[in-house]
Design a protein around this motif. Structure first.
Motif, PDB file in Angstrom:
ATOM      1  N   HIS A  72       0.873  -1.163   0.000  1.00  0.00           N
ATOM      2  CA  HIS A  72       0.000   0.000   0.000  1.00  0.00           C
ATOM      3  C   HIS A  72       0.908   1.209   0.000  1.00  0.00           C
ATOM      4  O   HIS A  72       2.004   1.174   0.522  1.00  0.00           O
ATOM      5  CB  HIS A  72      -0.888   0.017   1.245  1.00  0.00           C
ATOM      6  N   GLY A  73       0.460   2.310  -0.550  1.00  0.00           N
ATOM      7  CA  GLY A  73       1.241   3.537  -0.544  1.00  0.00           C
ATOM      8  C   GLY A  73       0.832   4.458  -1.663  1.00  0.00           C
ATOM      9  O   GLY A  73      -0.022   4.130  -2.495  1.00  0.00           O
ATOM     10  N   ALA A  74       1.450   5.625  -1.695  1.00  0.00           N
ATOM     11  CA  ALA A  74       1.104   6.662  -2.659  1.00  0.00           C
ATOM     12  C   ALA A  74       1.786   6.473  -4.005  1.00  0.00           C
ATOM     13  O   ALA A  74       1.479   7.186  -4.948  1.00  0.00           O
ATOM     14  CB  ALA A  74       1.471   8.027  -2.088  1.00  0.00           C
ATOM     15  N   TYR A  75       2.705   5.528  -4.109  1.00  0.00           N
ATOM     16  CA  TYR A  75       3.439   5.292  -5.359  1.00  0.00           C
ATOM     17  C   TYR A  75       3.229   3.842  -5.777  1.00  0.00           C
ATOM     18  O   TYR A  75       3.521   2.923  -5.023  1.00  0.00           O
ATOM     19  CB  TYR A  75       4.930   5.596  -5.165  1.00  0.00           C
ATOM     20  N   CYS A  76       2.690   3.659  -6.987  1.00  0.00           N
ATOM     21  CA  CYS A  76       2.330   2.322  -7.433  1.00  0.00           C
ATOM     22  C   CYS A  76       2.824   2.062  -8.848  1.00  0.00           C
ATOM     23  O   CYS A  76       3.095   2.997  -9.602  1.00  0.00           O
ATOM     24  CB  CYS A  76       0.819   2.134  -7.387  1.00  0.00           C
ATOM     25  N   SER A  77       2.912   0.798  -9.193  1.00  0.00           N
ATOM     26  CA  SER A  77       3.278   0.375 -10.538  1.00  0.00           C
ATOM     27  C   SER A  77       2.329  -0.736 -10.962  1.00  0.00           C
ATOM     28  O   SER A  77       2.145  -1.708 -10.231  1.00  0.00           O
ATOM     29  CB  SER A  77       4.722  -0.133 -10.567  1.00  0.00           C
TER      30      SER A  77
ATOM     31  N   CYS B  78       2.568  -1.416  -4.671  1.00  0.00           N
ATOM     32  CA  CYS B  78       2.586  -0.053  -4.160  1.00  0.00           C
ATOM     33  C   CYS B  78       3.591   0.071  -3.025  1.00  0.00           C
ATOM     34  O   CYS B  78       3.902  -0.921  -2.358  1.00  0.00           O
ATOM     35  CB  CYS B  78       1.214   0.338  -3.627  1.00  0.00           C
ATOM     36  N   ALA B  79       4.075   1.295  -2.798  1.00  0.00           N
ATOM     37  CA  ALA B  79       5.010   1.579  -1.710  1.00  0.00           C
ATOM     38  C   ALA B  79       4.808   3.022  -1.271  1.00  0.00           C
ATOM     39  O   ALA B  79       4.134   3.801  -1.952  1.00  0.00           O
ATOM     40  CB  ALA B  79       6.441   1.340  -2.164  1.00  0.00           C
ATOM     41  N   ASP B  80       5.426   3.388  -0.149  1.00  0.00           N
ATOM     42  CA  ASP B  80       5.240   4.740   0.370  1.00  0.00           C
ATOM     43  C   ASP B  80       6.258   5.754  -0.140  1.00  0.00           C
ATOM     44  O   ASP B  80       6.212   6.916   0.233  1.00  0.00           O
ATOM     45  CB  ASP B  80       5.201   4.735   1.896  1.00  0.00           C
ATOM     46  N   SER B  81       7.179   5.336  -1.013  1.00  0.00           N
ATOM     47  CA  SER B  81       8.131   6.267  -1.620  1.00  0.00           C
ATOM     48  C   SER B  81       8.567   5.715  -2.973  1.00  0.00           C
ATOM     49  O   SER B  81       8.503   4.510  -3.203  1.00  0.00           O
ATOM     50  CB  SER B  81       9.359   6.451  -0.724  1.00  0.00           C
ATOM     51  N   PRO B  82       9.033   6.582  -3.873  1.00  0.00           N
ATOM     52  CA  PRO B  82       9.507   6.097  -5.174  1.00  0.00           C
ATOM     53  C   PRO B  82      10.657   5.098  -5.044  1.00  0.00           C
ATOM     54  O   PRO B  82      10.721   4.110  -5.770  1.00  0.00           O
ATOM     55  CB  PRO B  82       9.953   7.366  -5.900  1.00  0.00           C
ATOM     56  N   GLY B  83      11.566   5.327  -4.113  1.00  0.00           N
ATOM     57  CA  GLY B  83      12.689   4.413  -3.915  1.00  0.00           C
ATOM     58  C   GLY B  83      12.240   3.030  -3.479  1.00  0.00           C
ATOM     59  O   GLY B  83      12.725   2.019  -3.977  1.00  0.00           O
ATOM     60  N   ARG B  84      11.309   2.982  -2.544  1.00  0.00           N
ATOM     61  CA  ARG B  84      10.783   1.695  -2.091  1.00  0.00           C
ATOM     62  C   ARG B  84       9.982   1.006  -3.183  1.00  0.00           C
ATOM     63  O   ARG B  84       9.963  -0.204  -3.268  1.00  0.00           O
ATOM     64  CB  ARG B  84       9.947   1.874  -0.838  1.00  0.00           C
ATOM     65  N   LEU B  85       9.314   1.810  -4.042  1.00  0.00           N
ATOM     66  CA  LEU B  85       8.583   1.214  -5.163  1.00  0.00           C
ATOM     67  C   LEU B  85       9.555   0.512  -6.106  1.00  0.00           C
ATOM     68  O   LEU B  85       9.328  -0.619  -6.507  1.00  0.00           O
ATOM     69  CB  LEU B  85       7.785   2.271  -5.926  1.00  0.00           C
ATOM     70  N   ARG B  86      10.645   1.181  -6.439  1.00  0.00           N
ATOM     71  CA  ARG B  86      11.636   0.548  -7.333  1.00  0.00           C
ATOM     72  C   ARG B  86      12.178  -0.738  -6.724  1.00  0.00           C
ATOM     73  O   ARG B  86      12.402  -1.721  -7.415  1.00  0.00           O
ATOM     74  CB  ARG B  86      12.759   1.529  -7.643  1.00  0.00           C
ATOM     75  N   ALA B  87      12.392  -0.738  -5.412  1.00  0.00           N
ATOM     76  CA  ALA B  87      12.902  -1.941  -4.745  1.00  0.00           C
ATOM     77  C   ALA B  87      11.865  -3.055  -4.728  1.00  0.00           C
ATOM     78  O   ALA B  87      12.205  -4.230  -4.830  1.00  0.00           O
ATOM     79  CB  ALA B  87      13.333  -1.597  -3.321  1.00  0.00           C
ATOM     80  N   ALA B  88      10.585  -2.694  -4.617  1.00  0.00           N
ATOM     81  CA  ALA B  88       9.525  -3.699  -4.490  1.00  0.00           C
ATOM     82  C   ALA B  88       8.973  -4.166  -5.833  1.00  0.00           C
ATOM     83  O   ALA B  88       8.445  -5.265  -5.938  1.00  0.00           O
ATOM     84  CB  ALA B  88       8.383  -3.147  -3.646  1.00  0.00           C
ATOM     85  N   ALA B  89       9.077  -3.320  -6.848  1.00  0.00           N
ATOM     86  CA  ALA B  89       8.460  -3.636  -8.143  1.00  0.00           C
ATOM     87  C   ALA B  89       9.164  -4.808  -8.801  1.00  0.00           C
ATOM     88  O   ALA B  89      10.373  -4.868  -8.876  1.00  0.00           O
ATOM     89  CB  ALA B  89       8.490  -2.424  -9.062  1.00  0.00           C
ATOM     90  N   ALA B  90       8.353  -5.717  -9.280  1.00  0.00           N
ATOM     91  CA  ALA B  90       8.876  -6.872 -10.005  1.00  0.00           C
ATOM     92  C   ALA B  90       8.607  -6.672 -11.491  1.00  0.00           C
ATOM     93  O   ALA B  90       8.178  -7.576 -12.180  1.00  0.00           O
ATOM     94  CB  ALA B  90       8.216  -8.144  -9.495  1.00  0.00           C
TER      95      ALA B  90
ATOM     96  N   TYR C 291       1.852  17.221 -12.257  1.00  0.00           N
ATOM     97  CA  TYR C 291       2.557  16.004 -11.843  1.00  0.00           C
ATOM     98  C   TYR C 291       2.808  15.978 -10.342  1.00  0.00           C
ATOM     99  O   TYR C 291       3.885  15.654  -9.871  1.00  0.00           O
ATOM    100  CB  TYR C 291       3.864  15.859 -12.634  1.00  0.00           C
ATOM    101  N   GLY C 292       1.754  16.297  -9.583  1.00  0.00           N
ATOM    102  CA  GLY C 292       1.827  16.380  -8.135  1.00  0.00           C
ATOM    103  C   GLY C 292       2.212  15.082  -7.459  1.00  0.00           C
ATOM    104  O   GLY C 292       2.339  14.039  -8.095  1.00  0.00           O
ATOM    105  N   PRO C 293       2.386  15.129  -6.152  1.00  0.00           N
ATOM    106  CA  PRO C 293       2.870  13.958  -5.411  1.00  0.00           C
ATOM    107  C   PRO C 293       1.890  12.786  -5.484  1.00  0.00           C
ATOM    108  O   PRO C 293       0.699  12.982  -5.630  1.00  0.00           O
ATOM    109  CB  PRO C 293       2.998  14.478  -3.979  1.00  0.00           C
ATOM    110  N   GLY C 294       2.438  11.612  -5.375  1.00  0.00           N
ATOM    111  CA  GLY C 294       1.649  10.398  -5.516  1.00  0.00           C
ATOM    112  C   GLY C 294       1.446  10.098  -6.986  1.00  0.00           C
ATOM    113  O   GLY C 294       1.076  10.980  -7.763  1.00  0.00           O
ATOM    114  N   SER C 295       1.766   8.882  -7.393  1.00  0.00           N
ATOM    115  CA  SER C 295       1.653   8.542  -8.810  1.00  0.00           C
ATOM    116  C   SER C 295       1.490   7.045  -8.988  1.00  0.00           C
ATOM    117  O   SER C 295       1.780   6.266  -8.098  1.00  0.00           O
ATOM    118  CB  SER C 295       2.894   9.013  -9.568  1.00  0.00           C
ATOM    119  N   THR C 296       1.034   6.687 -10.167  1.00  0.00           N
ATOM    120  CA  THR C 296       0.977   5.294 -10.572  1.00  0.00           C
ATOM    121  C   THR C 296       1.637   5.174 -11.931  1.00  0.00           C
ATOM    122  O   THR C 296       1.266   5.868 -12.869  1.00  0.00           O
ATOM    123  CB  THR C 296      -0.476   4.774 -10.641  1.00  0.00           C
ATOM    124  N   GLU C 297       2.631   4.316 -12.009  1.00  0.00           N
ATOM    125  CA  GLU C 297       3.292   4.024 -13.278  1.00  0.00           C
ATOM    126  C   GLU C 297       2.527   2.909 -13.968  1.00  0.00           C
ATOM    127  O   GLU C 297       2.202   1.905 -13.348  1.00  0.00           O
ATOM    128  CB  GLU C 297       4.721   3.544 -13.051  1.00  0.00           C
TER     129      GLU C 297
END
Length: 171
Positions: free
Chosen positions: A36-41, A61-73, A89-95
């Protein structure tokens, strides 16, 4: 527009909504989902012959862009679009990532984004030859539509927080 932290909760729930789309939207539930978090892929497949929408392969999803990159498969999946819940392009995003490579003339589509994501899109960026986006105010590519070309820092008052489905492709 939805401000944080409520916006972050809505954005997180939005990705869950994308993955819980109906069979009518030709979407399949993801093979795996996490976090869960504000940044998702979200990883989607190209539109296949006879189908109206891309299939969701996975999301995380993760709570920061860095954690998203680490968690994204995403395993090197192609980034085709980034959605934002604020203008400029405000805070919080989904790739949105593609497992079929860059956009071509067929491209990718989500026929039903699902609640609450259809109530928070305010801006987006496009990548990897995905220059044309058709956004719709109703599911299954219905309702009011608007065509965009390239990055969009503000979807405008007629579509702000109203996009329910979209197609993205090479022009």
């Amino acid at each position: 527009m939805i401000a944080n932290p409520t916006g972050r909760r809505l954005l997180s729930a939005a990705v869950a909504g994308i993955c819980a789309l109906s069979a009518n939207a030709a979407m399949a539930a993801p093979a795996h989902a996490a976090g869960h978090g504000a940044y998702c892929s979200v990883t989607i497949a190209p539109i296949k012959a006879g189908e109206a929408a891309s299939r969701v392969r996975s999301y995380v999803c993760a709570d920061s862009p860095g954690r998203l990159r680490a968690a994204a498969a995403d395993g090197g999946k192609t980034l085709i679009m980034t959605l934002y819940n604020q203008v400029n392009y405000g805070p919080g995003s989904t790739e949105i990532r593609a497992d079929g490579g860059p956009c071509d003339s067929t491209g990718y589509g989500i026929a039903s984004i699902g609640w609450p994501w259809n109530e928070v899109i305010s801006s987006f960026r496009v990548w990897n030859n995905c220059h044309t986006t058709e956004a719709y105010s109703s599911d299954n590519y219905g309702g009011t539509s608007k065509m965009y070309f390239g990055d969009v820092p503000n979807v405008g008052p007629d579509m702000n927080d109203k996009i329910h489905s979209f197609r993205i492709y090479a022009a």
